[in-house]
Design a protein around this motif. Sequence first.
Motif, PDB file in Angstrom:
ATOM      1  N   THR A   1      50.828  76.039  50.311  1.00 38.18           N
ATOM      2  CA  THR A   1      52.234  75.878  50.642  1.00 38.18           C
ATOM      3  C   THR A   1      52.944  77.179  50.295  1.00 38.18           C
ATOM      4  N   SER A   2      54.008  77.470  51.017  1.00 40.50           N
ATOM      5  CA  SER A   2      54.683  78.758  50.860  1.00 40.50           C
ATOM      6  C   SER A   2      55.265  78.965  49.467  1.00 40.50           C
ATOM      7  N   ASP A   3      55.523  77.894  48.733  1.00 39.32           N
ATOM      8  CA  ASP A   3      56.093  78.058  47.394  1.00 39.32           C
ATOM      9  C   ASP A   3      55.024  78.274  46.322  1.00 39.32           C
ATOM     10  N   ASP A   4      53.721  78.123  46.684  1.00 37.48           N
ATOM     11  CA  ASP A   4      52.653  78.340  45.714  1.00 37.48           C
ATOM     12  C   ASP A   4      51.418  78.870  46.433  1.00 37.48           C
ATOM     13  N   LEU A   5      51.347  80.207  46.571  1.00 33.08           N
ATOM     14  CA  LEU A   5      50.180  80.837  47.189  1.00 33.08           C
ATOM     15  C   LEU A   5      49.137  81.207  46.141  1.00 33.08           C
ATOM     16  N   GLY A   6      49.346  80.767  44.896  1.00 35.11           N
ATOM     17  CA  GLY A   6      48.444  81.081  43.802  1.00 35.11           C
ATOM     18  C   GLY A   6      47.268  80.131  43.681  1.00 35.11           C
ATOM     19  N   ALA A   7      47.275  79.051  44.460  1.00 34.17           N
ATOM     20  CA  ALA A   7      46.162  78.102  44.426  1.00 34.17           C
ATOM     21  C   ALA A   7      46.268  77.207  45.656  1.00 34.17           C
ATOM     22  N   PRO A   8      45.120  76.744  46.173  1.00 32.92           N
ATOM     23  CA  PRO A   8      45.172  75.811  47.309  1.00 32.92           C
ATOM     24  C   PRO A   8      45.891  74.523  46.910  1.00 32.92           C
ATOM     25  N   ALA A   9      46.557  73.902  47.878  1.00 34.27           N
ATOM     26  CA  ALA A   9      47.300  72.673  47.604  1.00 34.27           C
ATOM     27  C   ALA A   9      46.368  71.491  47.349  1.00 34.27           C
ATOM     28  N   HIS A  10      45.157  71.549  47.858  1.00 35.23           N
ATOM     29  CA  HIS A  10      44.136  70.548  47.552  1.00 35.23           C
ATOM     30  C   HIS A  10      42.777  71.229  47.549  1.00 35.23           C
TER      31      HIS A  10
END
Length: 165
Positions: free
Chosen positions: A109-118
Amino acid sequence: VEEGGAMSILKRLYASAGPEIIHEVLQISDSLTTYYLTRGWDPLMVMLENGVIVTCTPCGMDLAIPARNDDGTQDLNFALSNIDGIASAFIRSALAAGRNMSLVYRVYTSDDLGAPAHAPNRFKIKSGTVTATQASITAGYFDLLDTGWPRNTYNLNKFPGLRYL
């Protein structure tokens, strides 16, 4: 609804949108090369689950995520733009040489590119066709239906003593 009644950000985005953007990232690799691709116009820097930061090449991409069912054909079908020829050259050479190719599908997600969302989905590329404008690929999970049974067979390569029975 997840623990504590809060809905995950991905479920919320899929259900009713929001200010964030969903970024789909494909990692296509064989024994020699790895490509990171994302849908869009701009390069995207993301952190993988192992802490490595990679830059994803933007391209035209269309994905059909496999259904979660028990029919045995859970294939991910995707098409990549082949305008620059990079995808076709890589896929054509790997298929022709018979190299095993793998695919890892990640969602950010654009607000958290530091880890996959799942958790990433891992597939084995089964087949593909390449035209002048696109590369169409079929990848799947472990193919249980086409797996031989019993797995360990007695043959002369593994058991040379069988020759003398």
